[in-house]
Design a protein around this motif. Sequence first.
Motif, PDB file in Angstrom:
ATOM      1  N   HIS A 119      15.576  23.285   3.503  1.00 11.21           N
ATOM      2  CA  HIS A 119      15.274  22.393   4.635  1.00 11.21           C
ATOM      3  C   HIS A 119      13.918  21.699   4.488  1.00 11.21           C
ATOM      4  O   HIS A 119      13.681  20.657   5.094  1.00 11.21           O
ATOM      5  CB  HIS A 119      15.300  23.175   5.955  1.00 11.21           C
ATOM      6  N   ARG A 120      13.031  22.295   3.669  1.00 11.50           N
ATOM      7  CA  ARG A 120      11.685  21.721   3.507  1.00 11.50           C
ATOM      8  C   ARG A 120      11.496  21.078   2.131  1.00 11.50           C
ATOM      9  O   ARG A 120      10.471  20.462   1.867  1.00 11.50           O
ATOM     10  CB  ARG A 120      10.624  22.812   3.672  1.00 11.50           C
ATOM     11  N   ASN A 132      20.806  19.868   4.309  1.00 11.06           N
ATOM     12  CA  ASN A 132      19.718  18.884   4.400  1.00 11.06           C
ATOM     13  C   ASN A 132      20.207  17.561   3.816  1.00 11.06           C
ATOM     14  O   ASN A 132      20.199  17.367   2.599  1.00 11.06           O
ATOM     15  CB  ASN A 132      18.485  19.391   3.635  1.00 11.06           C
ATOM     16  N   ASP A 159       6.274  23.530   1.083  1.00 12.36           N
ATOM     17  CA  ASP A 159       6.777  22.316   1.725  1.00 12.36           C
ATOM     18  C   ASP A 159       6.784  21.206   0.677  1.00 12.36           C
ATOM     19  O   ASP A 159       5.866  21.113  -0.144  1.00 12.36           O
ATOM     20  CB  ASP A 159       5.890  21.933   2.911  1.00 12.36           C
ATOM     21  N   ARG A 160       7.829  20.380   0.680  1.00 12.64           N
ATOM     22  CA  ARG A 160       7.961  19.279  -0.293  1.00 12.64           C
ATOM     23  C   ARG A 160       8.022  19.803  -1.729  1.00 12.64           C
ATOM     24  O   ARG A 160       7.547  19.159  -2.665  1.00 12.64           O
ATOM     25  CB  ARG A 160       6.820  18.276  -0.140  1.00 12.64           C
TER      26      ARG A 160
END
Length: 331
Positions: free
Chosen positions: A170-171, A196, A107-108
């Motif tokens: 998406h993340r 995104n 994530d990120r």
Amino acid sequence: MDWEGRILKTVGLVLLIAAAGVAGLMVIEGWSFVDALYMTVITISTVGFGEVHPLSEGGKLLVIILIIFGVGAYIYIISIVAEYLVAGALIGGIGRRKMKKQIEELDRHCIVCGYGRVGSEVAIELKNGGVEVVVIEKDPERLKLCAARGYLYVEGDASSDEVLVEAGVHRARGLVSAVDSDAANVYVTLSTKSLNKDIFVVARSERADSEKKLRAAGADRVISPSGIGGRRLASQLLKPAVLEFLDVVMHSADIEIFMEEVKVKQSSVFVGMTLVEAKKKCLEDANILAVLKVDGGNMDVELSADTRIEGGDMLIVIGTRAQLRSLEGLA
């Protein structure tokens, strides 16, 4: 090595032999489909349960042919399986599934599209900055380098929605499109932004007239490696000391000084202050060099002492890690 193609060809060969055996026994011996299939299977597999019914001369010749081709097919299958295991394809498949799971847990992170000369340097800098990196590349040789250097990667075309989704678009917090072609970078940017819209995209541009197209495609920043390289070469002649200082501050691991960007929150004590007032507030903290104001997606650098700081502005600061953490608490 095209393992999938070889396995499909082998399976097709075995099925062809089996079909020929079934059809031959039905025609020559007049057997039912089930009896012909049973006899063909036990013959090809060399199980040797015995004949279902007595065979004619023609039937015996057919069975001999089935045994020869059946054994040959089995030897070929065994050789493929052995080569598959020795070459590590099975291990690679397990490793690929493990890597896919690791990417799904990120994530990120940041995605780097293209692992050539530019992309590999981008990946190194991001990794050194403590950012998780996922590389998208379709060249097998470059992917070997990726794996050797410990990067997570997805094999495929970076402009493919499926590949971008597998890389966790998406993340992700950002994506660098460093493919060798400007046209490809436009497609990568379009695909990324369609999946995104909030992701920060930095695109590589080789030609000056491509920047407008990349901006229109949704790139937040467009970088020309040749342009930057040319300006840097000239700066080495004109301002070598300044360049040396910036290199030390930005990249050296020998000194505890860092240049960072800090976003100002709406609740920050800096909101409403001028740049000079903010600098006085930070006498024991990191030094504020400039204020970057976002205007319609563009950033304007403000150096004037009278510049008012607003929520959402970006402060360019320099200091030690401890000083930067202290200033981030104020911002």
